[in-house]
Motif scaffolding. Structure first.
Motif, PDB file in Angstrom:
ATOM      1  N   THR A   1      43.622  47.563  40.486  1.00 40.72           N
ATOM      2  CA  THR A   1      43.533  47.556  41.944  1.00 40.72           C
ATOM      3  C   THR A   1      42.985  48.914  42.400  1.00 40.72           C
ATOM      4  OG1 THR A   1      45.405  46.052  42.012  1.00 40.72           O
ATOM      5  CG2 THR A   1      44.948  47.276  44.025  1.00 40.72           C
TER       6      THR A   1
ATOM      7  N   GLN B   1      44.253  51.179  47.486  1.00 40.57           N
ATOM      8  CA  GLN B   1      45.125  50.045  47.767  1.00 40.57           C
ATOM      9  C   GLN B   1      46.585  50.315  47.371  1.00 40.57           C
ATOM     10  OE1 GLN B   1      42.160  47.209  45.928  1.00 40.57           O
ATOM     11  NE2 GLN B   1      42.941  45.905  47.554  1.00 40.57           N
TER      12      GLN B   1
ATOM     13  N   ASP C   1      43.662  39.874  46.959  1.00 46.68           N
ATOM     14  CA  ASP C   1      42.588  40.809  46.611  1.00 46.68           C
ATOM     15  C   ASP C   1      41.312  40.068  46.177  1.00 46.68           C
ATOM     16  OD1 ASP C   1      41.606  43.365  46.447  1.00 46.68           O
ATOM     17  OD2 ASP C   1      42.465  43.811  44.494  1.00 46.68           O
TER      18      ASP C   1
END
Ligand SMILES: C[S@@+](CC[C@H](N)C(=O)[O-])C[C@H]1O[C@@H](n2cnc3c(N)ncnc32)[C@H](O)[C@@H]1O
Length: 219
Positions: free
Chosen positions: A47, A51, A169
């Motif tokens: 990620t 984030q 996501d």
């Protein structure tokens, strides 16, 4: 449609964004660096760095206590959410890789949050189907195999508490989502985004954060 207001994210601008976000904790920093050093070929799965603070922020904003994550990898998003949980909160983290998640287990222990994380190694659809019927989930982070996003969504939405937040996501999928000639994950994300928009059980927005981030609130 008028012109976008999004500036091009140059390396300089990206560095500025990171510098003006809350800094990663030492445990988050170490995990990101370990992932890039030891799993260089796969580190792109992690990620995006900005984030991490965003996920922590969303956990604190919503007061979430019961979190389900689909797609753990080396555990950066898991750590970011677990560290923001109130006393008694927990993250159920779903992944199929013992190898990748072992990096996360070590980092979670170092950070003192291992007791808040319940890692389940199995195809995520099996883990989700075995979860108690809802509603009991406060926050979901969905970041695994794109072809299964709709199946995960259908398991998760009925289990969400009213007002619960689903964070998804890669909903722009490297910008390929607009190309109808693309199959595979890009086509799966296109179908997923259409499903979310048509779903009257949620209130949703698609943000140009990192590779595209959808926020959906269970109504
Ligand atoms: C993009 S990575 C997740 C990144 C993670 N959120 C982070 O913060 O670094 C996607 C993960 O989904 C996992 N995955 C892929 N297919 C899966 C499946 N069917 N069930 C569970 N996990 C799966 C992969 O093993 C991989 O670790």
């Amino acid at each position: 449609m008028y012109e976008t207001k999004n500036p091009q994210l140059t390396p300089e601008l990206y560095a500025y964004v990171l510098a003006h976000n809350p800094p990663l904790s030492p445990a988050q920093r170490a995990l990101v660096d370990t992932t890039h050093r030891e799993l260089a070929a796969d580190a792109g799965l992690q990620t995006a760095e900005e984030q991490g603070p965003l996920l922590s922020f969303l956990v604190r904003l919503t007061g979430a206590r019961q979190i389900v994550e689909v797609g753990t990898f080396t555990g950066f998003s898991t750590l970011s959410m677990a560290a923001a949980l109130p006393e008694g909160g927990r993250v159920i983290a779903c992944d199929i890789s013992e190898e990748w998640t072992s990096v996360g287990r070590a980092a979670w222990a170092d950070a003192g949050v291992a007791d808040r994380i319940d890692l389940r190694i199995a195809p995520a659809i099996e883990t989700l189907r075995a979860l108690p019927e809802g509603p009991w989930i406060d926050l979901v982070f969905l970041d695994a195999d794109k072809g299964s996003y709709i199946d995960y969504w259908e398991e998760l939405v009925p289990r969400m508490n009213p007002g619960g937040l689903l964070v998804v996501d890669n909903t722009l999928f490297h910008g390929e989502v607009t190309d109808p000639g693309r199959g595979g994950s890009a086509a799966a994300i296109r179908a997923f985004n259409a499903r979310v928009r048509a779903d009257e059980r949620v209130d949703d927005v698609l943000l140009t954060v990192a590779d595209g981030l959808t926020l959906a609130r269970r109504v």
